[in-house]
Design an enzyme around this catalytic site. Structure first.
Site, PDB file in Angstrom:
ATOM      1  N   ASP B 371      44.594  42.862  41.948  1.00 52.29           N
ATOM      2  CA  ASP B 371      44.827  43.581  43.199  1.00 52.29           C
ATOM      3  C   ASP B 371      46.126  43.130  43.856  1.00 52.29           C
ATOM      4  OD1 ASP B 371      42.185  43.524  42.420  1.00 52.29           O
ATOM      5  OD2 ASP B 371      41.419  43.736  44.451  1.00 52.29           O
ATOM      6  N   GLU B 501      36.169  50.309  35.524  1.00 53.65           N
ATOM      7  CA  GLU B 501      35.183  49.354  35.004  1.00 53.65           C
ATOM      8  C   GLU B 501      33.847  50.011  34.665  1.00 53.65           C
ATOM      9  OE1 GLU B 501      35.545  46.602  38.230  1.00 53.65           O
ATOM     10  OE2 GLU B 501      36.682  45.171  37.036  1.00 53.65           O
TER      11      GLU B 501
END
Lengths: 784, 784
Positions: B371, B501
Site C-alpha cells: 500500500d 486476493e
C-alpha cells in the site's frame, strides 16, 4: 493437509533396530532414544480400544502416553492464523483417555524406572500371531540387587472390553521388599490440544481392597467411560496375603500391596481391566456394566482369557494371512501391516472407522479420511466377512445428513452432499481451505467404495438399502460443482486440490473430473437398476431423497457427455490439470537428495509450482478404472507420471507398484512395494514416534494381492494374473470371496488355488476359466 | 490476507452519527455502543506516537485501550492451524504501549465514569484544522450534583515527544471535593496477542510530588520507552495547594491530589507527558532524556505548546489541503483522510512507515504493506517536501538484505530479493502461504515507487544512491521466478496471488507478469542511465551488487521480450490470469445483497472459483502504466472488469474512480469516490472500532487529485485534465512539485493555477502548454 512421509532409501540408513522374525517384532536391547518410536510399533488394539506400548511401571524418560477408545473424541477449538469463512469452529480429536495399564513397582523402596535403573538385559516382543506384547528384562535399581522382570499384556479381541496384564518380578540375588501399585490414572492430556486444555473430567471414582474404578467424562462431547480394575498377586504360585493400602487421590485410584519376596522366588501380579463407555451403555449404568465385564474377565483368569483371545487371532489370520517365502523382511513387513489393520478395526460397529494413526498416536485429529474408501475397503472385503466392509459403508450413510449440511455451509443446496475431508462424527475436522473446501475428490472415493463393495460381494441390495441415498447426494454435489465454460465448450471443475496435495486450487484436475463424471454415470445406472428390479423401493428412494428423476438425470447426462478432461495429444497422456505442462519439467531423480522430502525443505509456493507429484493422481484414476484403459494408455501415463512422483505420501507407492506390476516393470514394482511395506517398522522418516501409518497399510496389502498376486474381481468372478518378484520363492494369500474362502499359492512354476470353504468356484486364471470344486484345489503350471 | 471491507450503500444505512463540518468531526451525544468506533475516529497522532480516543478518566464500558509508538513492535509467536515450511516463527506486531493519558477523577468520593454516571450533555470534537481532541459534558455521579467537564488533548506535531491534556471540572450546583489522579499505567496488553502474552516489562518507575515516570521494555525485541508526566492544578486561575498522595504500585505511577472546589468555580489539571524511546536514545539515558523533554514542555506551558503545534498543522494544511465546495460530506471526508495521513507519518524518520491502522488499532500486525508504494508515496510526494517520500523509499533500501534473506528462505539465490508482504523491520509478518509466498507482485510496487519518485522529483541521483541496489535485487527475483513454458513458447509465472486476493495460486496473473516485465525493463534502463552518467558510481553499483552486466541483462532482455500475457482477442482485453474466462461470468449486480460482502458470506473456495474480483487487478496495472495503453484498450478492460469487481478491499474504488474519470464515466467516478472517501467516518462496514483504514486514505486523495483533478506528472511537467462531478461547485487543491508550491482551483467554468511559491512554471493544461510566472496565477476558462 494429510500425512506426508519421505522415502529416501538412498540417503537414509535403514533402521535395523528390530529383529527380523516372521511372526514377531522383537527388540533385544533398550534404547531410550527409540522408546517413543517403539511405543508406536508395539501398540496393541482390539478394534474397540488400543494403546501405545507405554510401560506398566514408572518411566521417567521421553514417552508419549497414549490410550484410546474408538469413537470417543473431543471437539477441540480450532486454531488458525487467519480465519476463513466456512472453517469449523471446533473439530474432533482422537482423545487420549485414562491410563489403565499402570502398575508402579518398588523394590526395597526404590521405584523401578528403566530410565534411572541399570538394565542388564532387555527383550520386548510384539507377537503378531497371538496378539500380545511381552517384555523380559534384568535390572538393578540398587547396586548389586538383580531383578528379573517378565511382563505380558493383551487387549482381548475376543472380549473387546477387557485388557489383562501379567507382571512378574523375581529378585535374583537378594531378598526383596516389593510393592506393586496397580492403578488407573484419569489425569491425562492430549499432546496436540490446541489450547492446552484438559479434555476429561473425572466424575466418579473409588478404590477398595482388590479393586478400583474411575469414570471420566469428556467435556463438550459428553462421552463417558468407566475404567475398572481388579488384580491378584501370587508368590511362587500361591495367592499372597500382602497388606493393602487404598489409593484414592484426585483422578488417580488403585491399591498398593507390599510384601517380602525371597531370593529366587517369583511374584506375579495379574491386572484385569474393563473399559466400557457411553457408546454402548447408558451413562448411569457404566459403573455396573464395567464391574460386570470385569468380573467376567476376573473369573476366567488370565490364561483362559488369553486362550480365547489367541483363538480369535488364529481365526483372523486364517482369513487374512499372507506368506512370502524367501524374503523375511517382506514377510515380517506384510504381517505387521495386516496385524495392525486387524487391531484397529474389527468391523463390529458401524459407528467406527480407521484413523490415520489408529490406536497408536494422536496426530491428525479425526478418524476418517478418504483412505478408508480408497485403500482399506478392499482389504476388509477380502479378509473378513461382508459385514465388516459394509459397516464402513454404512458409517458414511449415517453421516449423510451432516455431509449435506457441510455442503450447505459451502453454498450448495437441494440435498447435495460433500463429505468432510476428515471426520469423526460426520462433521469436518480440518481447516486448511485448500484441503477442507477444495479436496473434493473424496466424494468420488465414497461413491467408488459402494461400487467396489457391490462388485466384490454381488450384493446389489445395498444400493436400495443405503447406496443410492449416498450416490444421489454426491451426484447432486458434482452437478452443482461443475460450471460450463464457453471458451472450452465443456463442463469444468475449477479450484480443486486433487489427490496430489502438492497442487492447490487447480482447474480441471483430471482425477477429480473423472470421479465426478463416473459418479454421475454410476448413479444413473444404479437408479436404472433399482427402477427395473424393485419399483416399489425405487419409488421410496425417489421420495425420501426428493429426487426428480427426469430433471436431475437429464442434467447429469449432459455433464457426463461434456466433461472436460485435460490431455496432451503430443504425449498421449491425460494431464493432471489445466496448464500442467507449463511447469518446468523435472524428474524425481533430478532432485538433490538434500532437498528431499521437499515438504520439509521447500516453501509451499515452490512445491506448488514445481511439477513434482506427492502421490498418485492421474494414476490413481487409472488404477480405479483400469479396465477402461488399454495397456498403451496406462503405459504412457505411467511412464510420464512415475518419474515426476516423489511418493511423499504413504498412500502413493502402492498404486504405482500395482500398475508397475501390470506393465511388467518388475524391478520398479518391487522397489515401490518395499517403500510401503516396511515404512513404519524401519521408520524411514523418523516420525514413527508419532504413531503408525495405519491407513497406508491397506495399500501395502493391495500391492501384494492386487500387484504381485494380480487379483481382481470382474463380472462376479475372481481374476488372477500373478507375477512374483525374483526375490520371492513363493507367495500365499487367503481371500474371502462371497461364500468362499480361498488360499492362493504362487511360486515361480505354479499356481495352486485351494477352495478351502464354500461351493464350487469359477476363477479366471491368467485369462483362462478354471473351476475348483468345494474343498478342492487346482494347480496350474506357469511361467513367471 | 489483507484488510477487506464491504461497500454496500444500497443495503447498509449510512451512519449519520457524526456531524458534518468542514474542519471537524463532531459528536453531539454519547452512545456507549459507538464508543469503540469513536475511539478510532477521534484518534490522535503525530507521526512518532499516537493513540485511540480513550477517555482520560475511568471508563468501565466497552473500550479498546490503545496507545502506540511508531516503530516499536513485538515479535509475537506465530499461530497457525497447519505449519508450512517457510512461515516466519515470529512476527512483529504493533504494540499497545503504556497508557499515559489517564487522569482518574473523583467527585465527593464517587468515581467519574461515563458508563455509570448520568450524562446531561456531551460533545466531542476532533478539530482537524488545529489537530486537537476536545470533550465537553455535563454529568452527575450523584443525584442532583451537576458537574461541567471540559477536556482538550493534543500530541504535539511540533515536538513529537510531547503530549498535553487540559482537564477542567466545574461543580455547577454544589461545593465539591474533587480528586485527580494523573497516572501512567504500564499494565497494558495487546488484544491480538496470539498466546495471551504480556509484551512489556516495567524496568523502572517512580513517583514524587508533581511528577512520575515509568520505563518499560519490550520482551524479545528489547525496545525501551520512558513515559514521564508532570502536572499542575489551578483553581479559578490560581495554582492549587492541594495535598498530594504519591501513587506507586506495580507498573502504575502517579499522584493523587484532592481538595475542595466551591460551586461554580473551575478546577483545571494540565497534564504534560513526554514519551521517548530507545529508537532515539540509548536505553541508559532514557530517564534523563524523558525528563529533559518533559521540562521543555512544562516550561512552555499548555497554551504555547498548543500554539506551536497549531502552527505546524497550519503549515501541513498549506501544502496538503483540498477544498471541495458544494459537497460538505465530500469536504469533511477528504480532510479526514488528509488529517489522518499527516498524523500517521511525518516523514522525519526513514525507519518508520505507514501501518494499515496507523495509531488507531492493533489489527493486521506489521506496519508496511505494498500500500505504501502503490497508494501512499504519491500523496506524500505531492504534499510534503521531497525527503518525506524519499524516506519511504529508503525504508525499503534499508531492508534490502532482509528481503534477500526472505527470498533465500523460499529457495532463491544470488542476491534475489523478495520484500515481505507485511513487515515492521524487514522480516515477514504474515503467514498465509497464498499471500506470504505467492503475492509477489508487491516486489513490483516497490520498484514502481522508485520510478514514481524519480518521475515526480526528477531526482535521478536516487538511482545511484539507493534505487539501483533495490531494482537489481528485485529483477533478479523476477528472473528466477519465471520459467519457460514449451507449450506456450513464453516465459510464465506460475502459482501467484495478484492484487485481487479473491484468486490464489493462479498462473500468469497479467498484473504480476506486467510488473515483472516492467521492472526488468526499468532496471536495464536505469543501469544504462547510470553507465552513461556516472561511470565511476556505476562501477561501484555493479561491484557492491556482484552484478554481471552482460550475463544478467541478456537474460532479462529475453524475458522482457517473451513474457506471457494472457488476453482474449475476442473481447479485446487482458485476462486477469490463465483460464479466467472458464469461470461462470457474473456481475456484481447479479449478487444477492444478502450475500455481500462475499468474504463474510461465502466459503473461500466459492470465492476463488467465482469470477468476482476483490480489488483492481488488471486495472491496477493499466492505472500504473496508463500512458502505455490507448483509450480503447483502457475502455475495453474497464468495461469488462468493473462490473465483475466487488471493491471489497478499501484499496480498490480509488483506482476504478480514477480510470472512470479518464473514460468520462462521471457518475461511476463519483460513486466510486464516495465509497472510498467516507469509508471510516460513516463506518460502512461496522468495523471502524478496530481502527481506521489509514492506507486507503492515500487512495482517496488520489481519486480526487488524479481523478477529478486529472493531475499527472509526465516528462518533468505537471499535466492537468480536471473534470468535476456535478455535485461539486469547485475543487481546490495544493500541490508541491519540485521547487514549486501550487494551488489549483477548478470550477465548472474555469481553472485557476496559482504558482504560490517557486520559480516560473510550465504546465500542460488540457493538452496545452501554459506558463505561470513566480507568484502569479493563470486562469483558463473551460467547459466542464
Amino acid at each position: 493437509m494429510k500425512w506426508s512421509v519421505g522415502f529416501h532409501r538412498k540417503e537414509k540408513k535403514m533402521n535395523n533396530h528390530y529383529k527380523v522374525n516372521e511372526w514377531s517384532v522383537i527388540e533385544e536391547a533398550f534404547h531410550p532414544e527409540m522408546q517413543e518410536a517403539s511405543e508406536s510399533i508395539f501398540s496393541l488394539g482390539n478394534g474397540r480400544m488400543g494403546q501405545r506400548a507405554n510401560f506398566e511401571e514408572a518411566y521417567s524418560g521421553a514417552s508419549l502416553q497414549g490410550s484410546y477408545i474408538a469413537g470417543i473424541y473431543y471437539p477441540d477449538k480450532t486454531r488458525v492464523g487467519w480465519w476463513k469463512n466456512g472453517y469449523p469452529e471446533f473439530f474432533a480429536k482422537v482423545l487420549n483417555s485414562p491410563n489403565w495399564i499402570g502398575i508402579c513397582v518398588e523394590i526395597d523402596g526404590h521405584k523401578l524406572d528403566l530410565h534411572t535403573c541399570t538394565l542388564h538385559s532387555f527383550r520386548r516382543e510384539l507377537n503378531m500371531k497371538h496378539g500380545f506384547l511381552s517384555r523380559s528384562f534384568t535390572v538393578s535399581c540398587e547396586e548389586g540387587k538383580m531383578l528379573e522382570v517378565n511382563v505380558m499384556r493383551f487387549l482381548s479381541i475376543a472380549d473387546d472390553e477387557i485388557g489383562a496384564i501379567s507382571y512378574s518380578v523375581k529378585p535374583i540375588n537378594f531378598d526383596a521388599e516389593i510393592a506393586f501399585t496397580p492403578y488407573i490414572d484419569g489425569n491425562v492430556k492430549n499432546m496436540d490440544s490446541n489450547y492446552d486444555e484438559h479434555f476429561w473430567d473425572v466424575i466418579d471414582s473409588g478404590a477398595k481392597e482388590g479393586s478400583a474404578f474411575l469414570i471420566s467424562k469428556t467435556r463438550k462431547s459428553e462421552f463417558s467411560a468407566s475404567f475398572a480394575m481388579k488384580y491378584e498377586v501370587s508368590i511362587d504360585g500361591e495367592q499372597s496375603d500382602w497388606p493393602v493400602e487404598l489409593i484414592h487421590n484426585q483422578g488417580f485410584v488403585g491399591n498398593k500391596v507390599k510384601g517380602r519376596v525371597l531370593k529366587g522366588k517369583e511374584v506375579i501380579i495379574y491386572k484385569y481391566v474393563s473399559v466400557v463407555s457411553s457408546m454402548n451403555y447408558p451413562e448411569k449404568d457404566l459403573l455396573e456394566s464395567g464391574k460386570k465385564s470385569l468380573e467376567r474377565a476376573f473369573n476366567l483368569k488370565f490364561d483362559t482369557l488369553f486362550k480365547n483371545h489367541q483363538e480369535h487371532w488364529e481365526e483372523n489370520w486364517s482369513r487374512s494371512d499372507i506368506i512370502i517365502d524367501g524374503d523375511p523382511l517382506a514377510q515380517q513387513g506384510i504381517r505387521f501391516n495386516i496385524f495392525h489393520l486387524n487391531q484397529t478395526y474389527s468391523g463390529r460397529d458401524e459407528r467406527l472407522n480407521i484413523g490415520p494413526k489408529g490406536f497408536t498416536g494422536e496426530k491428525y485429529g479425526g478418524s476418517t479420511y478418504w483412505d478408508t474408501e480408497a485403500y482399506l475397503v478392499s482389504f476388509y472385503l477380502s479378509t473378513a466377512n461382508e459385514d465388516v466392509a459394509r459397516n464402513l459403508l454404512i458409517y458414511r450413510h449415517k453421516h449423510l445428513q451432516r455431509a449435506i449440511e457441510n455442503a450447505e455451509k459451502l453454498g450448495f443446496k437441494d440435498g447435495a452432499a460433500l463429505y468432510p475431508m476428515v471426520t469423526m462424527d460426520g462433521q469436518e475436522c480440518h481447516n486448511e481451505w485448500e484441503i477442507t473446501f477444495e479436496e473434493i475428490h473424496r466424494n468420488g472415493a465414497i461413491a467408488y467404495a459402494i461400487y467396489n463393495y457391490i462388485r466384490y460381494t454381488g450384493n446389489k441390495d445395498y444400493l436400495l438399502d443405503y447406496g443410492l441415498d449416498v450416490l444421489i447426494a454426491i451426484s447432486r454435489f458434482w452437478k452443482q460443482r461443475v460450471n460450463w465454460s464457453d471458451v472450452k465448450g465443456k463442463y469444468v471443475i475449477l479450484g480443486v486440490t486433487g489427490p496430489n496435495e502438492y497442487e492447490n486450487n487447480v482447474n480441471n484436475n483430471w482425477y477429480t473430473n473423472l470421479m465426478a463424471q463416473w459418479t454421475l454415470k454410476y448413479t444413473m445406472e444404479s437408479l436404472e437398476y433399482a427402477k427395473n428390479n424393485d419399483a416399489f423401493r425405487f419409488k421410496e428412494i425417489l421420495s425420501r431423497n426428493n429426487f426428480n428423476e427426469k430433471k436431475e438425470i437429464d442434467n447429469w447426462s449432459d455433464i457426463v457427455e461434456n466433461m472436460c478432461f485435460p490431455h496432451s495429444e503430443e504425449k498421449n497422456i491425460f494431464l493432471q490439470q489445466d496448464g500442467y505442462l507449463d511447469k518446468e519439467q523435472r524428474f524425481a531423480s533430478d532432485l538433490d537428495p538434500s532437498e528431499s522430502p521437499i515438504n520439509q525443505h521447500w516453501s509451499w509456493d515452490r512445491i506448488l509450482r514445481s511439477c513434482y507429484i506427492k502421490q498418485a493422481d492421474v494414476l490413481q484414476g487409472i488404477y480405479f478404472f483400469e479396465e477402461d484403459y488399454d495397456l498403451e494408455t496406462i503405459k504412457a501415463n505411467y511412464d510420464f507420471y512415475e518419474p515426476r512422483t516423489l511418493h511423499e505420501s504413504s498412500l502413493s507407492p502402492c498404486v504405482h507398484s500395482i500398475l508397475a506390476n501390470r506393465l511388467g516393470y518388475d524391478k520398479k514394482a518391487y522397489e515401490l512395494y518395499l517403500r510401503t511395506s516396511r515404512l513404519d517398522i524401519d521408520d524411514y522418516n523418523h516420525e514413527v514416534k508419532e504413531g503408525l501409518h495405519i491407513t497406508s497399510m491397506g495399500g501395502t496389502w493391495m500391492s501384494v494381492v492386487y500387484g504381485f498376486g494380480g487379483f481382481r474381481v470382474k463380472d462376479d468372478m475372481i481374476h488372477l494374473n500373478p507375477h512374483l518378484p525374483d526375490q520371492w520363492k513363493s507367495l500365499s494369500f487367503r481371500i474371502v470371496f462371497r461364500k468362499n474362502e480361498i488360499r492362493i499359492h504362487i511360486n515361480g512354476s505354479k499356481v495352486v488355488i485351494e477352495n478351502e470353504k464354500g461351493p464350487r468356484l469359477e476363477i479366471m486364471l491368467k485369462g483362462k476359466n478354471v473351476i475348483i470344486e468345494e474343498k478342492s484345489s487346482f494347480l496350474q503350471n506357469i511361467e513367471n
